[in-house]
Design an enzyme around this catalytic site. Structure first.
Site, PDB file in Angstrom:
ATOM      1  N   HIS A 243      35.678  39.762  43.209  1.00 36.00           N
ATOM      2  CA  HIS A 243      35.752  38.382  42.702  1.00 36.00           C
ATOM      3  C   HIS A 243      36.610  38.236  41.441  1.00 36.00           C
ATOM      4  O   HIS A 243      37.602  37.514  41.409  1.00 36.00           O
ATOM      5  CB  HIS A 243      34.350  37.877  42.358  1.00 36.00           C
ATOM      6  N   ASP A 244      36.159  38.890  40.372  1.00 36.86           N
ATOM      7  CA  ASP A 244      36.663  38.539  39.044  1.00 36.86           C
ATOM      8  C   ASP A 244      38.137  38.850  38.797  1.00 36.86           C
ATOM      9  O   ASP A 244      38.805  38.096  38.072  1.00 36.86           O
ATOM     10  CB  ASP A 244      35.793  39.207  37.972  1.00 36.86           C
TER      11      ASP A 244
END
Ligand SMILES: [Ca+2]
Length: 313
Positions: A243-244
């Site tokens: 995700h990040d």
């Protein structure tokens, strides 16, 4: 091109760790002014410690790390050890960091930096719950128009939710904070689950990290090995979403992503859909457009960028 000045606000988290490494590996595009930790995936004492572990892994004990809010604005903390492990950074055993934690509170650092730097030159990169950012905006509204842009990981529209059927973790943990940030009027780029679920780790992609033959490559491979077990079981997918790092990749090369400038509102009243990012993807309302909501990613190029940059550490 001058490097873009950023503050990373984070709750590591293996994917947070990769985002931090990517930023520190990209000094031509990104200048990390400081990293602020927030409670999220695990409690604050672990997220600030994990942040320092990651900076040391990158060979950057000089990076200033600050501890911020230890609980959401008005709710008890919800954590995600079921995904990230008890330490938040489960995988290979890591030594405790020796680099210092700064004395200043993360919120004070965010406020002071935005006041000290020329207006419109500092980008905020929140990759955890939005408590630190919202607290800074509440305490010092004068800094809001000084923010160049916020590039955050959070929310979902087509992918809907991961912590509840309706909500993504970062937004769900502190929906009141998210509401403040989304309503602040700052240019906003949102990396929702819709896009991160299109950036899955695969065996070949993890092997590419391991093939670097570096400490960073081995660690990133081991972390992704650890947390992809959870997602593969849950979604039956080939790998896990990373995700990040999508936020940092966007700052390095926005052409990896496509999205729409739309209205996004945060649900804070409903028990059933608390923390939902109500995204007007289809332009159904005339509510003001407040976010560039990313919908797609060139996953091959994204992983190529990660491998290229992480190999430099
Ligand atoms: Ca995170």
């Amino acid at each position: 091109m001058t490097a873009r000045k950023i503050i990373i606000d984070t709750d590591p988290g293996q994917d947070d760790a990769v985002a931090i490494l990517l930023a520190l590996a990209s000094p031509a595009e990104i200048e990390v002014l400081g990293i602020t930790a927030v409670a999220g995936n695990v409690p604050l004492p672990l997220t600030e410690k994990n942040t320092r572990i990651v900076c040391e892994l990158a060979g950057r004990p000089d990076i200033k790390v600050y501890a911020g809010c230890d609980a959401p604005l008005s709710r008890p903390l919800v954590t995600a050890e079921h995904v990230h492990g008890k330490t938040g950074l489960d995988g290979p055993q890591m030594a405790d960091p020796t680099m210092p934690l700064q004395d200043q509170h993360a919120v004070d650092f965010i406020i002071q930096t935005l006041r000290d730097e020329p207006s419109g030159t500092v980008t905020l990169v929140p990759i955890g719950p939005l408590t630190n950012i919202a607290t800074a905006f509440l305490r010092a509204p004068d800094i809001i128009p000084r923010v160049q842009e916020i590039v955050l990981m959070g929310g979902a529209y087509f992918a809907v939710g991961n912590i509840t059927p309706a909500a993504e973790f970062n937004i769900y943990v502190d929906p009141e904070a998210a509401k403040i940030v989304f309503a602040a009027g700052v240019p906003l780029v949102v990396m929702p689950l819709d896009v991160t679920h299109k950036a899955l780790t695969t065996r070949a992609r993890i092997d590419a990290f391991r093939a670097m033959g570096t400490k960073v490559g081995d660690m990133v491979a081991a972390w992704t090995d650890f947390f992809e077990r959870f997602d593969m079981e849950k979604y039956g997918s080939e790998g896990a979403p990373l995700h990040d790092p999508c936020t940092v990749a966007y700052l390095i090369d926005p052409s990896l992503f496509t999205g729409r400038l739309i209205n996004v509102e945060i649900e804070t009243g409903s028990e059933l859909t608390l923390g939902m990012t109500v995204a007007d993807w289809w332009g159904i309302t005339d509510r003001p457009k407040n976010a560039l909501f990313i919908g797609d990613i060139d996953a091959e190029r994204f992983y190529a960028l990660l491998a290229e940059r992480l190999a430099l550490l």
